[in-house]
Scaffold this motif. Sequence first.
Motif, PDB file in Angstrom:
ATOM      1  N   VAL B  25      48.000  48.521  35.927  1.00  0.00           N
ATOM      2  CA  VAL B  25      47.400  47.414  36.684  1.00  0.00           C
ATOM      3  C   VAL B  25      46.372  46.682  35.817  1.00  0.00           C
ATOM      4  CG1 VAL B  25      45.678  47.032  38.508  1.00  0.00           C
ATOM      5  CG2 VAL B  25      47.763  48.299  38.997  1.00  0.00           C
ATOM      6  N   ARG B  27      42.990  44.901  35.176  1.00  0.00           N
ATOM      7  CA  ARG B  27      41.684  44.996  35.835  1.00  0.00           C
ATOM      8  C   ARG B  27      40.678  44.046  35.223  1.00  0.00           C
ATOM      9  NH1 ARG B  27      43.409  49.705  34.358  1.00  0.00           N
ATOM     10  NH2 ARG B  27      44.304  50.938  36.052  1.00  0.00           N
ATOM     11  N   ILE B  28      39.711  43.646  36.062  1.00  0.00           N
ATOM     12  CA  ILE B  28      38.612  42.842  35.502  1.00  0.00           C
ATOM     13  C   ILE B  28      37.330  43.676  35.577  1.00  0.00           C
ATOM     14  CG2 ILE B  28      39.704  40.688  36.234  1.00  0.00           C
ATOM     15  CD1 ILE B  28      37.663  40.526  38.500  1.00  0.00           C
ATOM     16  N   LYS B  29      36.316  43.213  34.882  1.00  0.00           N
ATOM     17  CA  LYS B  29      35.050  43.958  34.867  1.00  0.00           C
ATOM     18  C   LYS B  29      34.373  43.900  36.223  1.00  0.00           C
ATOM     19  CE  LYS B  29      33.699  43.443  30.072  1.00  0.00           C
ATOM     20  NZ  LYS B  29      32.685  42.921  29.179  1.00  0.00           N
ATOM     21  N   VAL B  30      33.636  44.960  36.547  1.00  0.00           N
ATOM     22  CA  VAL B  30      32.913  45.004  37.817  1.00  0.00           C
ATOM     23  C   VAL B  30      31.920  43.852  37.907  1.00  0.00           C
ATOM     24  CG1 VAL B  30      31.360  46.332  39.300  1.00  0.00           C
ATOM     25  CG2 VAL B  30      33.188  47.486  38.074  1.00  0.00           C
ATOM     26  N   SER B  31      31.288  43.495  36.778  1.00  0.00           N
ATOM     27  CA  SER B  31      30.297  42.408  36.807  1.00  0.00           C
ATOM     28  C   SER B  31      30.944  41.123  37.286  1.00  0.00           C
ATOM     29  CB  SER B  31      29.666  42.209  35.434  1.00  0.00           C
ATOM     30  OG  SER B  31      30.667  42.136  34.448  1.00  0.00           O
ATOM     31  N   GLN B  32      32.146  40.863  36.831  1.00  0.00           N
ATOM     32  CA  GLN B  32      32.889  39.660  37.238  1.00  0.00           C
ATOM     33  C   GLN B  32      33.281  39.755  38.712  1.00  0.00           C
ATOM     34  OE1 GLN B  32      35.320  37.042  35.223  1.00  0.00           O
ATOM     35  NE2 GLN B  32      34.821  36.330  37.276  1.00  0.00           N
ATOM     36  N   ALA B  33      33.853  40.905  39.100  1.00  0.00           N
ATOM     37  CA  ALA B  33      34.290  41.107  40.482  1.00  0.00           C
ATOM     38  C   ALA B  33      33.119  40.996  41.441  1.00  0.00           C
ATOM     39  CB  ALA B  33      34.973  42.467  40.623  1.00  0.00           C
ATOM     40  N   ALA B  34      31.998  41.635  41.068  1.00  0.00           N
ATOM     41  CA  ALA B  34      30.812  41.625  41.929  1.00  0.00           C
ATOM     42  C   ALA B  34      30.260  40.213  42.062  1.00  0.00           C
ATOM     43  CB  ALA B  34      29.745  42.560  41.357  1.00  0.00           C
ATOM     44  N   ALA B  35      30.269  39.467  40.949  1.00  0.00           N
ATOM     45  CA  ALA B  35      29.766  38.090  40.988  1.00  0.00           C
ATOM     46  C   ALA B  35      30.598  37.255  41.955  1.00  0.00           C
ATOM     47  CB  ALA B  35      29.792  37.485  39.588  1.00  0.00           C
ATOM     48  N   ASP B  36      31.912  37.473  41.935  1.00  0.00           N
ATOM     49  CA  ASP B  36      32.783  36.722  42.838  1.00  0.00           C
ATOM     50  C   ASP B  36      32.551  37.081  44.298  1.00  0.00           C
ATOM     51  OD1 ASP B  36      35.717  36.600  40.643  1.00  0.00           O
ATOM     52  OD2 ASP B  36      33.826  35.488  40.659  1.00  0.00           O
ATOM     53  N   LEU B  37      32.313  38.363  44.575  1.00  0.00           N
ATOM     54  CA  LEU B  37      32.025  38.793  45.949  1.00  0.00           C
ATOM     55  C   LEU B  37      30.733  38.120  46.418  1.00  0.00           C
ATOM     56  CD1 LEU B  37      32.772  42.652  45.859  1.00  0.00           C
ATOM     57  CD2 LEU B  37      34.124  40.900  46.968  1.00  0.00           C
ATOM     58  N   LYS B  38      29.733  38.128  45.535  1.00  0.00           N
ATOM     59  CA  LYS B  38      28.436  37.543  45.874  1.00  0.00           C
ATOM     60  C   LYS B  38      28.596  36.049  46.159  1.00  0.00           C
ATOM     61  CE  LYS B  38      25.204  36.328  42.839  1.00  0.00           C
ATOM     62  NZ  LYS B  38      24.196  36.426  41.773  1.00  0.00           N
TER      63      LYS B  38
END
Lengths: 353, 70
Positions: B25, B27-38
């Motif tokens: 699969v 995957r992207i970095k958590v920092s990127q994913a978290a920024a998008d959620l925020k």
Amino acid sequence: MAAQEVQPSETIAKLKSESEALKTKLEEERAKLHDVELHQVAEKVDPLGQFVMKTRRTLKGHGNKVLCMDWCKDKRRIVSSSQDGKVIVWDAFTTNKEHAVTMPCTWVMACAYAPSGCAVACGGLDNKCSVYPLSLDKNENLAAKKKSVAMHTNYLSACSFTNSDMQILTSSGDGTCALWDVESGQLLQSFHGHAADVLCLDLAPSETGNTFVSGGCDKKANVWDMRSGQCIQSFETHESDINSVRYYPSGDAFASGSDDATCRLYDLRADREVAIYSKESIIFGASSVDFSLSGRLLFGGYNDYTINVWDVLKGTRVSILFGHENRVSTLRVSPDGTAFCSGSWDHTLRVWA
Amino acid sequence: MSNNSASSLVIAQKAVKQLRLEASVRRIKVSQAAADLKTFCLQNAHKDPLLMGVPSSDNPFRPPKSCELF
């Protein structure tokens, strides 16, 4: 074909070690991208103020534990099901009961409203999911029009219509999920992969495509491709049964509630858990979770009779709601996000706003 | 007991196949994913009635039942 005899046990041993190696590799790959925590990214976000959420309506009428509920798209009707075998459709504005059906079994653990608002689906210990068209004629016997759609080999734990009244997705104590055609009752796709009872499921918001997430007694949350039946991602960080799963409104993440007394957030693109919502003082399982419209709030119904409201970004609890006199078993935010409804073993449902 | 080992073999093969799929699969970095959620939360906050609170007159659940006209 008399090929060289390879002992099956040797091959199994090789496969097992490859399994272990792959699992380790999976964890390593996920860990490499774990560069920050969600709450750290949210540090500069304004904290939420005080919330005043109260019970605005109490729906009384079930004779036993309320096990499941669902909102109608019209944002005012609710269907609920109970241990006593009754399924009731309510007008939540007026608290009037509009329809009532008695199922031939007790423990109706699952119920769902059809997108058109013209039917409801339900099931439980009968191992089936049945659809009842809702009639405008109050005198009509709804049970007569009942259509049996799904057949599992163990109890039905959850059901949901897809984007239309034509297909239903179910999960069962038999460890599988399944997609059914309502009209013919035909099995369209089955989903195998859980190692124990599947307790919950949620469909991805329609914009994000044909996937759904399921949670089970094997502590796993699995994301499935509805067309191929393939499990595309799997998450195993909970320490006990997963009772509830719900997609984040953007479709990029989902939350889960578990008997391990925590709720967790999993991001699908980062392919890992990104937040845990827990407190030392919370020791009872979370039975049901749902997000507010923006995804900022996560509502969790717990077995200690309370509802905890979490700040999804910061990971902190912003409110605790009291009112139910027994376990909260089910919780859903209304389609327009103006309220949420909780159902409990105390026989009632409450609408909060 | 060849039946047992045959089915264990099939199960083990399926497990390996599934793990290979999951390992591949993207995957992207958590920092990127978290920024998008925020970003999503903040962009939609103003439309979230439970978050913002709406005046009683706009929320159908807030006025007490006695105000209903029917």
